[in-house]
Design a protein around this motif. Structure first.
Motif, short mmCIF file in Angstrom:
data_model
loop_
_atom_site.label_atom_id
_atom_site.label_comp_id
_atom_site.label_asym_id
_atom_site.label_seq_id
_atom_site.Cartn_x
_atom_site.Cartn_y
_atom_site.Cartn_z
N GLN A 79 0.83 -1.21 0.00
CA GLN A 79 0.00 0.00 0.00
C GLN A 79 0.86 1.26 0.00
OE1 GLN A 79 -2.14 0.88 3.65
NE2 GLN A 79 -3.93 1.59 2.51
N ALA A 80 2.03 1.19 0.63
CA ALA A 80 2.93 2.35 0.71
C ALA A 80 3.72 2.57 -0.58
CB ALA A 80 3.90 2.18 1.88
N GLY A 81 3.55 1.69 -1.56
CA GLY A 81 4.22 1.89 -2.84
C GLY A 81 5.43 1.02 -3.07
N ILE A 82 5.65 0.01 -2.24
CA ILE A 82 6.78 -0.90 -2.42
C ILE A 82 6.33 -2.14 -3.18
CG2 ILE A 82 8.49 -2.34 -1.24
CD1 ILE A 82 8.42 -0.41 1.10
N VAL A 83 7.03 -2.48 -4.24
CA VAL A 83 6.75 -3.69 -5.00
C VAL A 83 7.26 -4.88 -4.19
CG1 VAL A 83 7.19 -4.97 -7.13
CG2 VAL A 83 6.98 -2.47 -7.20
N VAL A 84 6.38 -5.75 -3.75
CA VAL A 84 6.76 -6.90 -2.93
C VAL A 84 6.75 -8.15 -3.79
CG1 VAL A 84 6.27 -8.27 -0.89
CG2 VAL A 84 5.76 -5.81 -0.89
N VAL A 85 7.89 -8.84 -3.81
CA VAL A 85 8.04 -10.10 -4.56
C VAL A 85 8.24 -11.22 -3.54
CG1 VAL A 85 9.33 -11.34 -6.32
CG2 VAL A 85 9.07 -8.86 -6.50
N ALA A 86 7.39 -12.24 -3.60
CA ALA A 86 7.44 -13.34 -2.64
C ALA A 86 7.58 -14.67 -3.35
CB ALA A 86 6.18 -13.35 -1.77
N SER A 87 8.29 -15.59 -2.72
CA SER A 87 8.43 -16.93 -3.29
C SER A 87 7.14 -17.72 -3.04
CB SER A 87 9.62 -17.66 -2.65
OG SER A 87 9.51 -17.68 -1.25
N ALA A 88 6.82 -18.61 -3.98
CA ALA A 88 5.61 -19.43 -3.86
C ALA A 88 5.77 -20.48 -2.78
CB ALA A 88 5.29 -20.09 -5.20
N GLY A 89 7.01 -20.98 -2.58
CA GLY A 89 7.27 -22.05 -1.64
C GLY A 89 7.80 -23.29 -2.35
N ALA A 103 12.05 -6.33 -11.52
CA ALA A 103 11.28 -5.17 -11.06
C ALA A 103 12.17 -3.93 -10.97
CB ALA A 103 10.64 -5.47 -9.71
N ALA A 104 13.41 -4.12 -10.51
CA ALA A 104 14.34 -2.99 -10.43
C ALA A 104 14.66 -2.46 -11.83
CB ALA A 104 15.62 -3.42 -9.72
N LEU A 105 14.81 -3.34 -12.80
CA LEU A 105 15.05 -2.91 -14.19
C LEU A 105 13.87 -2.10 -14.70
CD1 LEU A 105 16.55 -6.20 -15.72
CD2 LEU A 105 17.80 -4.23 -14.81
N MET A 106 12.66 -2.57 -14.42
CA MET A 106 11.45 -1.88 -14.88
C MET A 106 11.35 -0.49 -14.27
SD MET A 106 8.80 -5.09 -14.52
CE MET A 106 7.36 -4.16 -15.06
N LEU A 147 4.57 -7.42 -15.69
CA LEU A 147 5.27 -8.69 -15.54
C LEU A 147 4.40 -9.84 -16.02
CD1 LEU A 147 6.96 -8.27 -12.04
CD2 LEU A 147 8.16 -8.71 -14.20
N MET A 148 3.14 -9.84 -15.63
CA MET A 148 2.25 -10.93 -15.98
C MET A 148 1.85 -10.90 -17.45
SD MET A 148 -0.15 -11.06 -12.55
CE MET A 148 -1.05 -12.50 -13.12
N ALA A 149 1.59 -9.70 -17.96
CA ALA A 149 1.15 -9.57 -19.35
C ALA A 149 2.24 -9.93 -20.34
CB ALA A 149 0.66 -8.16 -19.60
N SER A 150 3.50 -9.75 -19.96
CA SER A 150 4.61 -10.02 -20.86
C SER A 150 5.21 -11.41 -20.68
CB SER A 150 5.72 -8.97 -20.68
OG SER A 150 6.21 -9.00 -19.34
N ALA A 151 4.76 -12.13 -19.65
CA ALA A 151 5.30 -13.47 -19.40
C ALA A 151 4.95 -14.41 -20.54
CB ALA A 151 4.75 -14.01 -18.08
N ARG A 152 5.74 -15.46 -20.68
CA ARG A 152 5.56 -16.41 -21.78
C ARG A 152 5.07 -17.74 -21.23
NH1 ARG A 152 11.14 -16.93 -23.82
NH2 ARG A 152 11.75 -16.06 -21.82
N GLY A 153 3.85 -18.11 -21.59
CA GLY A 153 3.26 -19.34 -21.09
C GLY A 153 3.90 -20.57 -21.69
N ALA A 154 4.01 -21.63 -20.89
CA ALA A 154 4.55 -22.90 -21.37
C ALA A 154 3.46 -23.63 -22.13
CB ALA A 154 5.05 -23.74 -20.19
N ARG A 155 3.73 -23.93 -23.40
CA ARG A 155 2.74 -24.57 -24.26
C ARG A 155 3.36 -25.76 -25.00
NH1 ARG A 155 -1.76 -21.30 -24.74
NH2 ARG A 155 -1.49 -19.12 -24.12
#
Length: 587
Positions: free
Chosen positions: A279-289, A393-396, A412-420
Motif C-alpha cells: 500500500q505504501a508503494g513498495i513492490v513486494v516479490v514473494a516466493s511461492a514455496g 522489477a528494479a530494471l522496470m 510482468l504478468m502480461a509479458s510473461a511467456r506461457g509454457a505450451r
C-alpha cells in the motif's frame, strides 16, 4: 486497523480481539514462571504496549506497522489479555529460509555444474537490457533474509562504487553501518542478493551474473545462522523498511521465504505487514514455496492476492534449448484457500549459480554444490526465482520510475511467456505456472496498465471493511475450474484448471517439445486477476453450491485437512516450527 464490516459479522470477535504467533517456550529459571513469545495487537501501538505492561508482561518488539508489539507472557498474563476486548493475541510462529530436509545424493547432473553459468539472466533476456544501459541504476532493492556477506560483487556496482545504503538487524533491533562486519552465517541471504544484483561479469559468458547489477541494496537480517526467525522479527524488519522507505527510496522488497497458511490471508499478521508495504508503494516479490507439486501449497506471504508470487522453472541443464524446459517439481501451486490463482508467474529456480561463502551453514551441509574457490554455490528453489523477479522489477523501475506496484505486477504478468505444447495447448495449468515465464525485456518494454489486482481495495482490506475471494472453484470430483463471470470471456471455462490431464506425472515428462509462447494471462481475452467481494460467509464444500447470491457459509472447505472455522485463533496448537522454502534437490 481492524474495523469490522457488517458483511463479516462472524469475524468480528476475531478482528476486535487479540492475536498471537508462537515460536519458543522460554526455559524459566528455578522459581520463575515460564513465558512464551506472542504478538499482541491493539487499535494502535500505544494501546497494545499499555495492555501488555498492565498485565505484567515484557514488551520485546514494537510493530507499529500492524499496531502491535511482541511480548513475553506467562499463562496467567495470557489469560488476562484474552479477557480484554481491545487487543488480540497471536502465537509468535517461527519461520525459516531454506533448510536441509535430508542429505541429497548428487545426481549426474548435479556434478560438473558450470559455475560461470548465467542462465538465470539469459533465460529472461535481461542481458539485452544490460546492453541498452538498463541495469537497475538508481533503484533501491530491499532484501529481508539472513544477512549480508563480505562480497564486493554485492556491495559495489559495476562502476566499483559502494551501493549498500543501509543494514538493519531485525533480531537485535539494530541499524548497522554499511561497513559493518558480514553477518550472514547461513548463506541464504547472500545467494538471493547475488541473483538479484551481482555486478560481476561471468568469465564464461561475459554477461553480468546479477539481473540488476547496478541496483542499490538495503539488507535486513531477520533469520539467524540456522536460517530461523520469528514472525515478530520479520514484521519488525518490514516495519523498519516502511519507516525508512523515503530515506533510502526503497522501491522493491524481496521475501524469499514462505510459511504454511493458518488463517485467511487478511488475518495473518505477517501478511498484514506485507500489505502495508504494498500500500505504501513498495513492490513486494514473494516466493511461492518449495512444497509442491500438489495444489493449494502456496505459503505466506505468497498467498496474498496483491503481491507478486513467483514459482520456479528449470532449463533442464540445457539453457540453449527451451524445448526441454520444465516446471520445477518442488514449486508450490495454487489456488489459495480464498480461490486466487497463484503463482502469478515463474522464473528460473533450478540449479541457480550465485555467491555464497563456504563458511555458511548451507554450504557446509552441501559442499558438493560449492566451487573449489569457495565463492559460488548451486542452489534450487522458489527463493531463487523470487530473487530473479525482484531484479526484473528494479530494471522496470529504472526504465519507468513512475510505475506503481500494481503497474509492475501487470506488466510482468502480461509479458510473461506461457509454457505450451507444440499444438498451442497449455503445458501446465495456470495454477502451476501462473501467466508463464518472466520476460525481463518484454516487461520493460510493455506499456500495459490496469490488468493486476482488479477489484481489490487494499485500504478496505487492511481496515477490515472488505475482504476478497478469487475465481477458482473445485467440483465434486476434486477438479479445479474458474467460475464464470458475466460479460467476461473466461480462459479454461470449458475445461478444468487441474484435472487428470494436468497431473504432474504426465506434465513433467520431458520428451515432447515445449515452447514459451504468449502469456497465459491474455489467452482468450480472460483477465483472471479479477476478484470478488468476500460476502457474509463462504462455503467451499463438496457440493460446491454457487448460487447467484454467493452464499458462503461459516467455513471454507477445500480438502479434508483444510478447514478453518470462525474459531481460528492462532492457538497454542499452532506452535510448531514453520518450514519455509525447504532445501530441495537440484533441478
Amino acid at each position: 486497523m481492524f474495523r469490522t464490516h457488517t458483511k463479516i459479522k462472524r469475524f468480528s470477535l476475531m478482528v476486535m480481539g487479540i492475536g498471537l504467533l508462537s515460536l519458543t517456550l522460554f526455559n524459566a529459571k528455578p522459581g520463575h514462571v515460564a513465558a512464551e513469545a506472542f504478538i499482541v495487537q491493539g487499535s494502535d501501538l500505544v494501546s497494545a504496549r499499555a495492555a501488555v505492561l498492565s498485565a505484567g508482561g515484557k514488551v520485546t518488539h514494537e510493530l507499529g506497522i500492524i499496531h502491535a508489539v511482541g511480548a513475553e507472557l506467562t499463562v496467567a498474563q495470557q489469560e488476562d489479555l484474552r479477557a480484554l476486548k481491545s487487543v488480540r493475541l497471536y502465537t509468535n510462529r517461527s519461520v525459516q529460509t531454506a533448510k536441509k530436509k535430508k542429505k541429497d545424493k548428487p545426481s549426474d547432473s548435479d556434478g560438473g555444474e558450470a559455475f560461470g553459468n548465467t542462465s538465470h539472466v539469459t533465460l529472461i533476456a535481461a542481458e539485452k537490457l544490460h546492453a541498452e544501459g538498463i541495469t537497475g541504476l538508481g533503484v533501491t532493492l530491499a532484501v529481508l533474509d539472513s544477512g549480508l556477506a563480505d562480497s564486493a560483487q554485492i556491495k559495489r556496482g559495476t562502476d566499483g562504487q559502494l551501493r549498500i545504503l543501509s543494514q538493519y538487524n531485525a533480531i537485535t533491533d539494530e541499524e548497522l553501518s554499511v561497513w559493518s562486519a558480514p553477518n550472514d552465517d547461513y548463506g541464504h541471504g547472500t545467494h538471493v542478493q547475488s541473483i538479484s544484483l551481482n555486478s560481476e561479469p561471468s568469465s564464461d559468458t561475459g554477461y553480468y551474473r546479477g539481473v540488476a547489477p547496478n541496483a542499490r541494496l538495503v539488507a535486513v537480517k531477520a533469520f539467524d545462522e540456522n536460517g530461523q526467525g520469528s514472525y515478530a522479527d520479520v514484521i519488525r524488519g518490514i516495519d523498519w523498511l516502511l519507516n525508512n522507505k523515503d530515506a533510502y527510496d526503497i522501491r522493491v522488497l524481496n521475501l524469499s521465504f514462505s510459511a504454511p497458511p493458518q488463517s485467511y490471508y487478511w488475518d495473518d499478521p505477517l501478511n498484514q505487514a506485507v500489505m502495508a508495504a504494498w500500500q505504501a508503494g513498495i513492490v513486494v516479490v514473494a516466493s511461492a514455496g518449495n512444497t509442491g507439486p500438489d495444489p493449494m501449497t502456496i505459503g505466506v506471504p505468497g498467498n496474498l492476492p496483491y503481491v507478486i508470487t513467483v514459482g520456479a522453472m528449470s532449463d533442464n541443464y540445457t539453457p540453449d534449448n527451451p524445448a526441454d524446459d520444465k516446471l520445477a517439481s518442488f514449486s508450490s501451486a495454487g489456488p489459495t484457500v480464498e480461490g486466487f490463482i497463484k503463482p502469478d508467474l515463474v522464473a528460473p529456480g533450478g540449479h541457480v549459480v550465485a555467491l555464497m561463502d563456504d563458511s555458511g551453514l548451507i554450504a557446509q551441509e552441501h559442499p558438493e554444490f560449492h566451487e573449489e574457490k569457495g565463492m559460488y554455490f548451486v542452489m534450487s528453489g522458489t527463493s531463487q526465482s523470487a530473487a530473479v523477479v525482484s531484479g526484473v522489477a528494479a530494471l522496470m523501475l529504472q526504465a519507468d520510475p513512475g510505475l506503481s506496484p500494481d503497474d509492475v505486477k501487470c506488466r510482468l504478468m502480461a509479458s510473461a511467456r506461457g509454457a505450451r505444447n507444440e499444438d498451442g495447448s497449455p503445458r501446465y495449468s495456470i495454477l502451476q505456472q501462473g501467466s508463464g515465464l518472466v520476460d525481463a525485456y518484454g516487461a520493460v518494454n510493455s506499456d500495459i496498465t490496469g490488468c493486476a489486482n482488479r477489484g481489490l481495495d487494499i485500504a478496505s482490506d487492511l481496515s477490515g471493511e472488505e475482504h476478497y475471494a478469487g475465481l477458482v472453484r473445485r467440483d465434486e470430483e476434486g477438479n479445479y475450474y474458474l467460475q464464470e463471470v458475466e460479460g467476461a470471456s473466461m480462459l479454461w471455462a470449458d475445461s478444468m484448471l487441474w484435472a487428470d490431464s494436468m497431473l504432474w506425472a504426465d506434465s513433467m515428462v520431458v520428451g515432447d517439445s515445449m515452447l514459451w509462447a504468449d502469456s497465459m494471462l491474455w489467452a482468450d481475452s480472460m483477465l483472471w486477476a479479477d476478484s470478488m467481494l468476500w460476502a457474509d460467509s463462504m462455503l467451499w464444500a463438496d457440493s460446491m453450491l454457487w448460487a447467484d447470491s454467493m452464499l458462503w457459509a461459516d467455513s471454507m472447505l477445500w480438502a479434508d485437512s483444510m478447514l478453518w472455522a470462525d474459531g481460528v485463533s492462532w492457538a497454542d496448537s499452532m506452535t510448531e516450527a514453520v518450514s519455509t522454502n525447504v532445501w530441495v534437490p537440484q533441478e
